[in-house]
Design a protein around this motif. Structure first.
Motif, PDB file in Angstrom:
ATOM      1  N   ARG A 331       0.857  -1.177   0.000  1.00 58.29           N
ATOM      2  CA  ARG A 331       0.000   0.000   0.000  1.00 58.29           C
ATOM      3  C   ARG A 331       0.889   1.220   0.000  1.00 58.29           C
ATOM      4  O   ARG A 331       1.839   1.314   0.792  1.00 58.29           O
ATOM      5  CB  ARG A 331      -0.907  -0.005   1.233  1.00 58.29           C
ATOM      6  CG  ARG A 331      -1.896   1.144   1.271  1.00 58.29           C
ATOM      7  CD  ARG A 331      -2.712   1.105   2.538  1.00 58.29           C
ATOM      8  NE  ARG A 331      -3.594   2.259   2.648  1.00 58.29           N
ATOM      9  CZ  ARG A 331      -4.263   2.577   3.749  1.00 58.29           C
ATOM     10  NH1 ARG A 331      -4.155   1.829   4.828  1.00 58.29           N
ATOM     11  NH2 ARG A 331      -5.042   3.627   3.769  1.00 58.29           N
ATOM     12  N   ASP A 333       1.105   5.720  -0.945  1.00 56.25           N
ATOM     13  CA  ASP A 333       0.569   7.010  -1.354  1.00 56.25           C
ATOM     14  C   ASP A 333       1.659   7.746  -2.109  1.00 56.25           C
ATOM     15  O   ASP A 333       2.789   7.899  -1.609  1.00 56.25           O
ATOM     16  CB  ASP A 333       0.135   7.843  -0.139  1.00 56.25           C
ATOM     17  CG  ASP A 333      -1.007   7.208   0.621  1.00 56.25           C
ATOM     18  OD1 ASP A 333      -1.907   6.653  -0.030  1.00 56.25           O
ATOM     19  OD2 ASP A 333      -0.999   7.265   1.868  1.00 56.25           O
ATOM     20  N   TRP A 334       1.331   8.216  -3.301  1.00 55.22           N
ATOM     21  CA  TRP A 334       2.262   8.981  -4.124  1.00 55.22           C
ATOM     22  C   TRP A 334       1.797  10.421  -4.159  1.00 55.22           C
ATOM     23  O   TRP A 334       0.599  10.692  -4.291  1.00 55.22           O
ATOM     24  CB  TRP A 334       2.317   8.383  -5.523  1.00 55.22           C
ATOM     25  CG  TRP A 334       3.128   9.187  -6.505  1.00 55.22           C
ATOM     26  CD1 TRP A 334       4.348   9.749  -6.309  1.00 55.22           C
ATOM     27  CD2 TRP A 334       2.740   9.510  -7.845  1.00 55.22           C
ATOM     28  NE1 TRP A 334       4.761  10.413  -7.439  1.00 55.22           N
ATOM     29  CE2 TRP A 334       3.794  10.276  -8.412  1.00 55.22           C
ATOM     30  CE3 TRP A 334       1.624   9.223  -8.629  1.00 55.22           C
ATOM     31  CZ2 TRP A 334       3.754  10.767  -9.700  1.00 55.22           C
ATOM     32  CZ3 TRP A 334       1.573   9.706  -9.922  1.00 55.22           C
ATOM     33  CH2 TRP A 334       2.636  10.468 -10.446  1.00 55.22           C
ATOM     34  N   VAL A 342      -2.171  10.165  -4.849  1.00 51.70           N
ATOM     35  CA  VAL A 342      -2.555   8.927  -5.535  1.00 51.70           C
ATOM     36  C   VAL A 342      -2.291   7.754  -4.591  1.00 51.70           C
ATOM     37  O   VAL A 342      -1.174   7.598  -4.087  1.00 51.70           O
ATOM     38  CB  VAL A 342      -1.774   8.741  -6.847  1.00 51.70           C
ATOM     39  CG1 VAL A 342      -2.172   7.427  -7.526  1.00 51.70           C
ATOM     40  CG2 VAL A 342      -2.027   9.917  -7.790  1.00 51.70           C
ATOM     41  N   GLY A 343      -3.318   6.959  -4.333  1.00 48.87           N
ATOM     42  CA  GLY A 343      -3.182   5.792  -3.472  1.00 48.87           C
ATOM     43  C   GLY A 343      -3.212   4.515  -4.278  1.00 48.87           C
ATOM     44  O   GLY A 343      -4.007   4.371  -5.219  1.00 48.87           O
ATOM     45  N   ILE A 344      -2.353   3.555  -3.924  1.00 50.92           N
ATOM     46  CA  ILE A 344      -2.261   2.274  -4.627  1.00 50.92           C
ATOM     47  C   ILE A 344      -2.294   1.153  -3.597  1.00 50.92           C
ATOM     48  O   ILE A 344      -1.599   1.212  -2.577  1.00 50.92           O
ATOM     49  CB  ILE A 344      -0.973   2.184  -5.458  1.00 50.92           C
ATOM     50  CG1 ILE A 344      -0.920   3.321  -6.484  1.00 50.92           C
ATOM     51  CG2 ILE A 344      -0.886   0.839  -6.170  1.00 50.92           C
ATOM     52  CD1 ILE A 344       0.401   3.410  -7.223  1.00 50.92           C
ATOM     53  N   LEU A 346      -2.127  -3.167  -3.437  1.00 48.38           N
ATOM     54  CA  LEU A 346      -1.963  -4.503  -4.015  1.00 48.38           C
ATOM     55  C   LEU A 346      -2.080  -5.496  -2.875  1.00 48.38           C
ATOM     56  O   LEU A 346      -1.423  -5.336  -1.841  1.00 48.38           O
ATOM     57  CB  LEU A 346      -0.609  -4.659  -4.707  1.00 48.38           C
ATOM     58  CG  LEU A 346      -0.285  -3.690  -5.844  1.00 48.38           C
ATOM     59  CD1 LEU A 346       1.145  -3.915  -6.332  1.00 48.38           C
ATOM     60  CD2 LEU A 346      -1.266  -3.871  -6.986  1.00 48.38           C
ATOM     61  N   VAL A 366      -6.449  -5.179  -6.701  1.00 54.76           N
ATOM     62  CA  VAL A 366      -5.650  -4.019  -7.064  1.00 54.76           C
ATOM     63  C   VAL A 366      -6.575  -2.812  -7.017  1.00 54.76           C
ATOM     64  O   VAL A 366      -7.671  -2.841  -7.590  1.00 54.76           O
ATOM     65  CB  VAL A 366      -5.035  -4.149  -8.474  1.00 54.76           C
ATOM     66  CG1 VAL A 366      -4.242  -2.893  -8.815  1.00 54.76           C
ATOM     67  CG2 VAL A 366      -4.166  -5.385  -8.577  1.00 54.76           C
ATOM     68  N   ARG A 367      -6.148  -1.763  -6.346  1.00 63.40           N
ATOM     69  CA  ARG A 367      -6.978  -0.564  -6.224  1.00 63.40           C
ATOM     70  C   ARG A 367      -6.134   0.679  -6.438  1.00 63.40           C
ATOM     71  O   ARG A 367      -4.989   0.750  -5.974  1.00 63.40           O
ATOM     72  CB  ARG A 367      -7.629  -0.486  -4.844  1.00 63.40           C
ATOM     73  CG  ARG A 367      -8.547   0.724  -4.678  1.00 63.40           C
ATOM     74  CD  ARG A 367      -8.920   0.932  -3.235  1.00 63.40           C
ATOM     75  NE  ARG A 367      -9.467  -0.277  -2.644  1.00 63.40           N
ATOM     76  CZ  ARG A 367      -9.679  -0.431  -1.338  1.00 63.40           C
ATOM     77  NH1 ARG A 367      -9.384   0.544  -0.505  1.00 63.40           N
ATOM     78  NH2 ARG A 367     -10.171  -1.545  -0.869  1.00 63.40           N
ATOM     79  N   VAL A 368      -6.716   1.645  -7.136  1.00 61.87           N
ATOM     80  CA  VAL A 368      -6.065   2.931  -7.351  1.00 61.87           C
ATOM     81  C   VAL A 368      -7.076   4.027  -7.030  1.00 61.87           C
ATOM     82  O   VAL A 368      -8.225   3.981  -7.499  1.00 61.87           O
ATOM     83  CB  VAL A 368      -5.558   3.094  -8.795  1.00 61.87           C
ATOM     84  CG1 VAL A 368      -4.929   4.475  -8.984  1.00 61.87           C
ATOM     85  CG2 VAL A 368      -4.545   2.010  -9.137  1.00 61.87           C
ATOM     86  N   THR A 369      -6.677   5.002  -6.216  1.00 61.02           N
ATOM     87  CA  THR A 369      -7.538   6.142  -5.903  1.00 61.02           C
ATOM     88  C   THR A 369      -6.748   7.432  -6.127  1.00 61.02           C
ATOM     89  O   THR A 369      -5.511   7.453  -5.972  1.00 61.02           O
ATOM     90  CB  THR A 369      -8.039   6.107  -4.450  1.00 61.02           C
ATOM     91  OG1 THR A 369      -6.912   6.078  -3.566  1.00 61.02           O
ATOM     92  CG2 THR A 369      -8.907   4.886  -4.213  1.00 61.02           C
ATOM     93  N   GLU A 385     -11.181  -0.384  -8.712  1.00 60.01           N
ATOM     94  CA  GLU A 385     -10.645  -1.598  -8.107  1.00 60.01           C
ATOM     95  C   GLU A 385     -11.038  -2.814  -8.916  1.00 60.01           C
ATOM     96  O   GLU A 385     -12.155  -2.905  -9.436  1.00 60.01           O
ATOM     97  CB  GLU A 385     -11.146  -1.752  -6.666  1.00 60.01           C
ATOM     98  CG  GLU A 385     -10.613  -2.994  -5.974  1.00 60.01           C
ATOM     99  CD  GLU A 385     -11.111  -3.127  -4.540  1.00 60.01           C
ATOM    100  OE1 GLU A 385     -10.487  -2.517  -3.651  1.00 60.01           O
ATOM    101  OE2 GLU A 385     -12.124  -3.799  -4.324  1.00 60.01           O
TER     102      GLU A 385
END
Length: 450
Positions: A331, A333-334, A342-344, A346, A366-369, A385
């Motif tokens: 997990r 945060d970018w 941007v959160g990722i 896996l 897999v999730r991207v926010t 997701e």
């Protein structure tokens, strides 16, 4: 390099950590904390992140949703050394497939009322927090889908010494399951619900570059009966269980931005009934070992990445297959800019399930926010997701696809507006997992808080 320069940030600044905790508590009161009924409140479709990694935030970055906004932050009501934050959210929502059944789609609108109360201490040492929330949903036509969810929680932290803290938690809630995120047959007329109670402790010891964390907890589940589309009522007491679990984590800081951790986990599931559908119950022991790294690089990213091995052994191993395999938790945060986070996520987890003739499944997702500060007091969120639940004993699986767009507009300190629209698709392959369905949801909310 001296020891002081590589001491992890959790030891460098307790005041900083306390300030971060308070800012998050305030933001929780803004409408993100209570997640009572699946798919409600802050998110229509996307569930909370479920990685079990310990805190990786060292205060080097602040996300869009964490950033303080003094002109709009709730100030609460002071009662002695406590701050009380009340909130009431009123929503109107829509679903184009209320019963999650594509062969007989029925749309409807609903209203929901979500009171929330947060009481937190602001002591210089120790900490006490009490919360209570409810989510009361009423449909215009399909009243069988009405929901009355609630949650009460208390937590306290004891600062034994500068380096040793003990946290105690207790919680009780009534929760409604979503077929998007749980092993629930889709063609239910009434939503599946359960009563959950939780008590646990978390002990943290910081010593220079090292941190040791231990947790012990007990969780109980009591499921209510459900009604199917053909009016058959099924007793769900075969799902009632008590789970005891414990974890031990050792973390070593290499720099203020990077650390290594190793964790061992164990749990025990005890089911209430001796048999289910003529077969022994799913009493079992689960174990997981995982190693990984936590990082928090200022202005760039923060997160945790871990790889491990999971194993679950059933008492009735002649009926349910023991399962094992690699697990992954990642997990991050970018921070491409101060206005965007941007959160990722896996994840690959071995989980216990409540389906007949199946004891475990692999949950892969897999999730991207993306959170973007469009205006100082307006945050827009986009999320997607893809997940697959695999059932080795059945040679079957369920594929879930979800997407959501939402916004949070804080008009004044006490008034806020939320809007969300989300789409989900549930595609099981195999017997006993229900029928495929998809659903479009939308909701508009007004929040009043102090």
């Amino acid at each position: 390099m001296g020891a002081r320069s590589i001491t992890p940030a959790w030891s460098l600044s307790r005041q900083r950590a306390a300030a971060l905790w308070l800012s998050r508590a305030v933001f929780a009161v803004a409408g993100l904390a209570p997640n009572l009924a699946a798919g409600q409140t802050s998110s229509l479709l996307l569930p909370p992140a479920t990685t079990s990694g310990d805190d990786y935030d060292r205060g080097h970055n602040v996300s869009v949703t964490e950033r303080g906004r003094p002109e709009y932050d709730a100030i609460g009501v002071r009662l002695g050394s406590f701050v009380v934050n009340p909130q009431l959210t009123s929503s109107i929502g829509y679903s184009d497939n209320v019963f999650n059944d594509n062969t007989n789609k029925k749309s409807d609108v609903y209203t929901s009322f979500e009171p929330y109360l947060n009481v937190a201490s602001d002591w210089s040492v120790h900490q006490l927090r009490l919360t209570g929330a409810a989510d009361i949903r009423r449909f215009a036509k399909q009243t069988l889908r009405n929901q009355d969810a609630w949650n009460v929680q208390g937590s306290g932290r004891i600062d034994v010494t500068r380096d040793l803290t003990v946290r105690l938690d207790a919680q009780a809630d009534r929760t409604y399951e979503s077929p998007f995120s749980a092993d629930v047959v889709a063609n239910l007329t009434e939503p599946s619900r359960y009563l959950r109670t939780f008590v646990g402790t978390r002990t943290v010891y910081d010593s220079g570059r090292s941190r040791v964390i231990g947790t012990v907890d007990r969780t109980s589940y009591e499921f209510s009966s459900v009604r199917f589309a053909d009016n058959v009522i099924r007793d769900q007491r075969y799902r009632d269980r008590v789970t005891y679990s414990g974890t031990g984590t050792y973390e070593l800081g290499f720099s203020p931005s990077l650390s290594f951790y190793a964790r061992l986990e164990a749990d025990r599931n005890n089911y209430g009934l001796a048999t289910a559908f003529g077969a022994p119950n799913r009493d079992s022991n689960g174990y997981r070992g995982i190693v990984g790294s936590n990082f928090d690089i200022a202005g760039v990213a923060r997160g945790t990445v871990g790889i491990g091995y999971s194993y679950r052994k059933f008492d009735a191993s002649q009926t349910y297959r023991n399962a094992s395999g690699m697990s992954v938790e990642a997990r991050a945060d970018w921070f491409p800019s101060e206005l965007t986070t941007v959160g990722i996520l896996l994840q690959r987890r071995l989980i216990d399930v409540d389906l007949s003739n199946a004891g475990t499944s692999w949950d892969n997702r897999v999730r991207v926010t993306l959170d973007h500060e469009l205006l100082y007091n307006l945050i827009v969120t986009i999320g997607a997701e893809i997940s697959k639940r695999q059932y080795p004993e059945r040679s079957s699986s369920t594929d879930v696809y979800r997407a959501e767009v939402g916004s949070r507009y804080q008009v004044t300190r006490w008034l806020g507006l939320d809007a969300n629209i989300g789409y989900g698709s549930n595609k099981p392959s195999g017997t006993g997992l229900g029928n495929p369905f998809d659903e479009l949801r939308a909701r508009f909310s007004i929040r009043i808080r102090r």
